[in-house]
Design an enzyme around this catalytic site. Structure first.
Site, short mmCIF file in Angstrom:
data_model
loop_
_atom_site.label_atom_id
_atom_site.label_comp_id
_atom_site.label_asym_id
_atom_site.label_seq_id
_atom_site.Cartn_x
_atom_site.Cartn_y
_atom_site.Cartn_z
N GLY A 238 -4.93 14.21 -5.79
CA GLY A 238 -5.05 13.73 -4.41
C GLY A 238 -6.45 13.74 -3.85
O GLY A 238 -6.64 13.60 -2.64
N ARG A 275 -6.67 9.08 -8.93
CA ARG A 275 -7.59 8.17 -8.26
C ARG A 275 -9.06 8.57 -8.42
O ARG A 275 -9.91 7.73 -8.66
CB ARG A 275 -7.23 8.14 -6.76
N ARG A 311 -2.37 -2.91 -2.95
CA ARG A 311 -2.76 -1.87 -1.98
C ARG A 311 -3.02 -2.41 -0.57
O ARG A 311 -2.57 -1.81 0.40
CB ARG A 311 -3.96 -1.07 -2.49
N TYR A 315 -0.45 -0.64 1.82
CA TYR A 315 -1.00 0.48 2.61
C TYR A 315 -2.00 0.01 3.66
O TYR A 315 -2.67 0.83 4.27
CB TYR A 315 -1.77 1.46 1.70
N CYS A 343 3.53 -16.48 -2.05
CA CYS A 343 4.19 -16.96 -0.84
C CYS A 343 4.67 -15.81 0.04
O CYS A 343 5.88 -15.57 0.18
CB CYS A 343 5.35 -17.86 -1.22
#
Ligand code: PLP
Length: 416
Positions: A238, A275, A311, A315, A343
């Site tokens: 994290g 990440r 993303r 988010y 679309c």
């Protein structure tokens, strides 16, 4: 750092991105080996001298080349499915350095993990403990387990990616943990080896992480008094990265905070960053198809879409978009929404960006190495992008672009 302009062209290490587009086409993910090694090295340096395992969270980017590179650097792995376990093994990763997390492990996945000899199953419920006991009994093995405990601290991040609070689906409640450990310790089919937590993603400051470490240590000490000794403490991942103008604390600050809390303890410290290892090491390369001026907005339609990088849609994430040809000073850059051909109105990669671009130009969507390709889909029957790993002046295609026929193999038309 590894993505920079050289002689007017954006490069990944020594390789110009227009060269990659010419050889592989677009859309295409481009990763920098040096960037991954540098990011991993930050963790390794901060942890040096301490018994520790960096268990890269495979879900952030599961390309075999990424896994293999990290395995060579000595990483372990944190996985959340049997599929990810298969990838770790196919890439030469060590199952004995692999932790299996996730709330919904199937019986088949538990069997697969025990047969592979994983380091630990991170249990998230009492029902899962019962299932692991049954599978281990059937296989005649002792399953190494830990509980993922919810330390109930706020990681101060986006609600979709905050996982350590009480109302969350992840982990077992802090107040329940002692009872569950006592229960597990009585089962001959399992061996209690550790404790884990993961409070959320994109943490910018070390405070909540260090608070969680202290809560987990307090629990570990209570378990110890009850005769339950643990071999490892897993504080999760994290760790935040910079997408726009965020200023995440350096990795060493998180690690030093945890090491301070755990001073004098002998448990192996496990971290599972995803990440922070790969995020800044990747870019999504795309080509401009059309300029579409509108009444209230101008659109730049590109050949990558939400199915390639979800993303922004999911988010509302912000990714920097850089033209591959370095912009000339003083050239007018109109403001565009950068959208794909899918679309859906949510199909955008970036909004309200000033870019000087013409059809045929290449753009790079930056910081796309984590939760990019792994979350891609075939929506609108779009073949998934190619992936390239750059290493100095060399480039390797580490995943070929999907072919259209791949998309419907396995489908059939009934003989009505
Ligand atoms: C997703 C996840 C991680 C990795 O999170 P990042 O934000 O990518 O560092 C680590 N541990 C667990 C248990 C996870 O679920």
């Amino acid at each position: 750092m590894e993505f920079a302009y050289r002689q007017g062209v954006l490069c990944a290490e020594q390789v110009p991105l227009d060269e990659i587009a010419r050889r592989v086409g677009t859309p295409c993910y481009v990763y920098s080996r040096a960037a991954i090694e540098r990011a991993y090295g930050e963790f390794a340096r901060a942890l040096s001298g301490r018994r520790a395992l960096i268990a890269y969270s495979v879900k952030a980017n599961s390309n075999l080349a990424v896994i293999a590179l990290l395995a060579r650097l000595g990483a372990g792995f944190d996985i959340v499915s049997g599929g990810e376990l298969a990838r770790v093994r196919a890439a030469g990763g060590d199952p004995r350095r692999t932790l299996f997390s996730g709330v919904g492990k199937t019986e088949g996945e538990i069997r697969q993990a025990l047969e592979a000899g994983v380091l630990c199953l991170n249990l998230e419920s009492e029902a899962e403990l019962a299932r692991v006991v049954a599978v281990a009994a059937h296989l005649g093995v002792r399953a190494p387990v830990a509980f993922r405990v919810n330390p109930d601290v706020d990681a101060k991040t986006h609600p979709y990616i905050s996982t350590g609070m009480r109302q969350n689906k992840f982990g077992v409640a802090y107040a329940e943990a002692e009872r569950l450990y006592a229960l597990a310790a009585r089962q001959p089919q399992v061996q209690v080896v550790g404790i884990g937590c993961h409070i959320g993603s994109l943490m910018l400051g070390a405070g909540p992480f260090v608070d969680a470490a202290a809560r987990i240590l307090a629990l570990t000490q209570r378990l110890e008094r009850e005769g339950i000794r643990l071999a490892h403490i897993d504080l999760g991942g994290g760790f935040g990265i910079r997408y726009r103008d965020e200023a995440p604390a350096p990795i060493a600050e998180f690690v030093d905070g945890a090491l301070g809390v755990l001073a004098g303890r002998n448990e192996t410290l496990i971290l599972d960053p995803g990440r922070a290892v790969v995020g800044n090491a990747g870019a999504l390369l795309t080509r401009v198809e059309y300029l579409k001026p509108g009444e209230s907005k101008n659109f730049l339609v590109v050949d990558a879409a939400m199915n390639d990088l979800i993303r922004p849609a999911l988010y509302d994430a912000w990714h920097e978009v850089r033209p591959v040809r370095e912009p000339q000073a003083g050239v007018r850059a109109p403001v565009f929404d950068i959208v794909g051909p899918v679309c859906e109105s949510a199909d955008f990669l970036a909004r309200e960006r000033a870019v000087a671009a013409a059809p045929g130009d290449l753009l790079a969507v930056m910081t796309a190495g984590a939760y990019g390709m792994v979350m891609s889909s075939n929506y609108n029957t779009r073949p998934r992008a190619a992936e390239v790993m750059v290493d100095g002046s060399r480039m390797h295609v580490v995943r070929q672009r999907e072919r259209l026929a791949d998309l419907y193999t396995g489908e059939s038309i009934p003989s009505w």
